[in-house]
Motif scaffolding. Sequence first.
Motif, PDB file in Angstrom:
ATOM      1  N   GLU A  50      37.979 -32.384  -1.267  1.00 10.22           N
ATOM      2  CA  GLU A  50      36.313 -32.253  -1.215  1.00 10.22           C
ATOM      3  C   GLU A  50      36.264 -33.375   0.424  1.00 10.22           C
ATOM      4  OE1 GLU A  50      32.193 -33.889  -1.827  1.00 10.22           O
ATOM      5  OE2 GLU A  50      33.342 -34.162  -3.038  1.00 10.22           O
ATOM      6  N   VAL A  51      35.822 -32.707   1.619  1.00 15.80           N
ATOM      7  CA  VAL A  51      36.563 -33.940   2.483  1.00 15.80           C
ATOM      8  C   VAL A  51      34.903 -34.269   3.215  1.00 15.80           C
ATOM      9  CG1 VAL A  51      36.490 -33.996   4.932  1.00 15.80           C
ATOM     10  CG2 VAL A  51      38.512 -32.256   3.846  1.00 15.80           C
ATOM     11  N   LEU A  58      28.312 -33.199  -3.424  1.00 16.99           N
ATOM     12  CA  LEU A  58      28.389 -32.086  -4.011  1.00 16.99           C
ATOM     13  C   LEU A  58      29.776 -32.403  -5.192  1.00 16.99           C
ATOM     14  CD1 LEU A  58      29.406 -29.214  -4.077  1.00 16.99           C
ATOM     15  CD2 LEU A  58      30.599 -29.696  -1.646  1.00 16.99           C
ATOM     16  N   THR A  59      29.864 -33.710  -4.790  1.00 17.53           N
ATOM     17  CA  THR A  59      31.191 -34.310  -5.447  1.00 17.53           C
ATOM     18  C   THR A  59      30.648 -34.355  -7.168  1.00 17.53           C
ATOM     19  OG1 THR A  59      31.631 -35.975  -4.193  1.00 17.53           O
ATOM     20  CG2 THR A  59      33.381 -36.296  -6.016  1.00 17.53           C
ATOM     21  N   LEU A  62      30.831 -30.544  -8.344  1.00 19.07           N
ATOM     22  CA  LEU A  62      32.262 -30.367  -8.772  1.00 19.07           C
ATOM     23  C   LEU A  62      32.556 -30.533 -10.220  1.00 19.07           C
ATOM     24  CD1 LEU A  62      33.318 -30.735  -5.483  1.00 19.07           C
ATOM     25  CD2 LEU A  62      33.157 -28.239  -6.450  1.00 19.07           C
ATOM     26  N   LEU A  63      32.262 -31.829 -10.552  1.00 23.35           N
ATOM     27  CA  LEU A  63      32.889 -32.380 -12.404  1.00 23.35           C
ATOM     28  C   LEU A  63      32.185 -31.964 -12.673  1.00 23.35           C
ATOM     29  CD1 LEU A  63      32.865 -36.466 -10.158  1.00 23.35           C
ATOM     30  CD2 LEU A  63      35.094 -35.239 -11.306  1.00 23.35           C
ATOM     31  N   ARG A  64      30.627 -31.763 -12.602  1.00 24.24           N
ATOM     32  CA  ARG A  64      30.127 -31.072 -13.485  1.00 24.24           C
ATOM     33  C   ARG A  64      30.576 -29.865 -13.995  1.00 24.24           C
ATOM     34  NH1 ARG A  64      25.764 -33.611 -11.606  1.00 24.24           N
ATOM     35  NH2 ARG A  64      25.425 -31.441 -10.026  1.00 24.24           N
ATOM     36  N   CYS A  78      30.046 -46.008   1.780  1.00 26.95           N
ATOM     37  CA  CYS A  78      30.041 -44.990   0.574  1.00 26.95           C
ATOM     38  C   CYS A  78      30.782 -44.304  -0.053  1.00 26.95           C
ATOM     39  CB  CYS A  78      29.800 -42.865   1.204  1.00 26.95           C
ATOM     40  SG  CYS A  78      28.969 -42.874   2.388  1.00 26.95           S
ATOM     41  N   LEU A  79      31.744 -45.590  -0.517  1.00 28.85           N
ATOM     42  CA  LEU A  79      32.313 -45.963  -1.301  1.00 28.85           C
ATOM     43  C   LEU A  79      32.902 -46.520  -2.818  1.00 28.85           C
ATOM     44  CD1 LEU A  79      36.073 -46.891   0.442  1.00 28.85           C
ATOM     45  CD2 LEU A  79      34.833 -45.077   0.449  1.00 28.85           C
ATOM     46  N   PRO A  80      31.358 -47.976  -2.359  1.00 26.49           N
ATOM     47  CA  PRO A  80      31.056 -48.248  -3.543  1.00 26.49           C
ATOM     48  C   PRO A  80      30.559 -47.342  -4.153  1.00 26.49           C
ATOM     49  CG  PRO A  80      30.329 -49.547  -2.340  1.00 26.49           C
ATOM     50  CD  PRO A  80      30.770 -48.300  -1.392  1.00 26.49           C
ATOM     51  N   ALA A  81      29.237 -45.562  -3.939  1.00 26.73           N
ATOM     52  CA  ALA A  81      28.787 -45.102  -4.642  1.00 26.73           C
ATOM     53  C   ALA A  81      29.744 -43.794  -5.124  1.00 26.73           C
ATOM     54  CB  ALA A  81      28.396 -44.373  -3.828  1.00 26.73           C
ATOM     55  N   LEU A  82      31.178 -44.064  -4.600  1.00 24.12           N
ATOM     56  CA  LEU A  82      31.718 -42.615  -4.969  1.00 24.12           C
ATOM     57  C   LEU A  82      32.465 -43.605  -6.237  1.00 24.12           C
ATOM     58  CD1 LEU A  82      32.775 -41.070  -1.632  1.00 24.12           C
ATOM     59  CD2 LEU A  82      31.628 -39.916  -3.624  1.00 24.12           C
TER      60      LEU A  82
END
Length: 274
Positions: A50-51, A58-59, A62-64, A78-82
Amino acid sequence: MTTLPPLREVIARHGLSASKALGQNFLFDEQLLDRIAAIPGSLDGKDVLEVGPGPGGLTRALLRAGANVTAIEMDRRCLPALAELAEAFPGKLKVIEGDALKIDPKTLFAGEYHILSNLPYNVGTALFTGWLSGEAWPPQWASLTLMFQEEVARRIVAEPDTSAYGRLAVLAQWRSKAKLAMKVHRSAFTPPPKVMSAIVHVVPREAPEGVSMRVLERVTEGAFGQRRKMLRQSLKGVPGALDALEALGIDAQRRAETLSVAEFVSVAKALTKA
């Protein structure tokens, strides 16, 4: 199933907002995101790239769906939320901070993978053409499921003799199958973009033999670079092209948008052999 806080809550907690400079538009509708993740078929246990995941809407989908996700994100905000999402799905999400235009996906996966992404508008076409290019075929990716501005999506799936038909359609269709999988209304995004969006689904098929990708690119660049002119004018700068048209019985008085993908491939094949 892992229970996650609402996306809006995550974004508010981390003080995130979509960056216009990065071409970001966030999707919050979980049902819509699950529908997008379902387009390629079952992703259970499969590798997915995923880009531009942003805060991870969307991540999550995809994980679900059971995918093993590798996400490339250049927005450090966005890195902390990811990272929280990675903790919620242990071993299922790998986040790479970087520019997707500078990262070769083949270095990230040992085997087959799928690409699903709500592509940043400002780099979407460049990423797409990069994934379609290359002499080696079939590619390592098994499918592309990508969100574009609707105008770009229609250019990818366009048929000859239409205003949308051009280099992008030939590039997408000469050795793969591309279809418009879903339209997405601008109101689904935060903030709403000025244009409508659509999702294109692409799967590779067997490549025509004896055709060089580079030669096809030169032919289409010449032909569509002066699309209002006849081929005898637009292709005169491509060595051997006019002779190839004559040998193939293609009228040089036609214009580029009237040639089918197969005809462009036949011209490129003739020049590849020359």
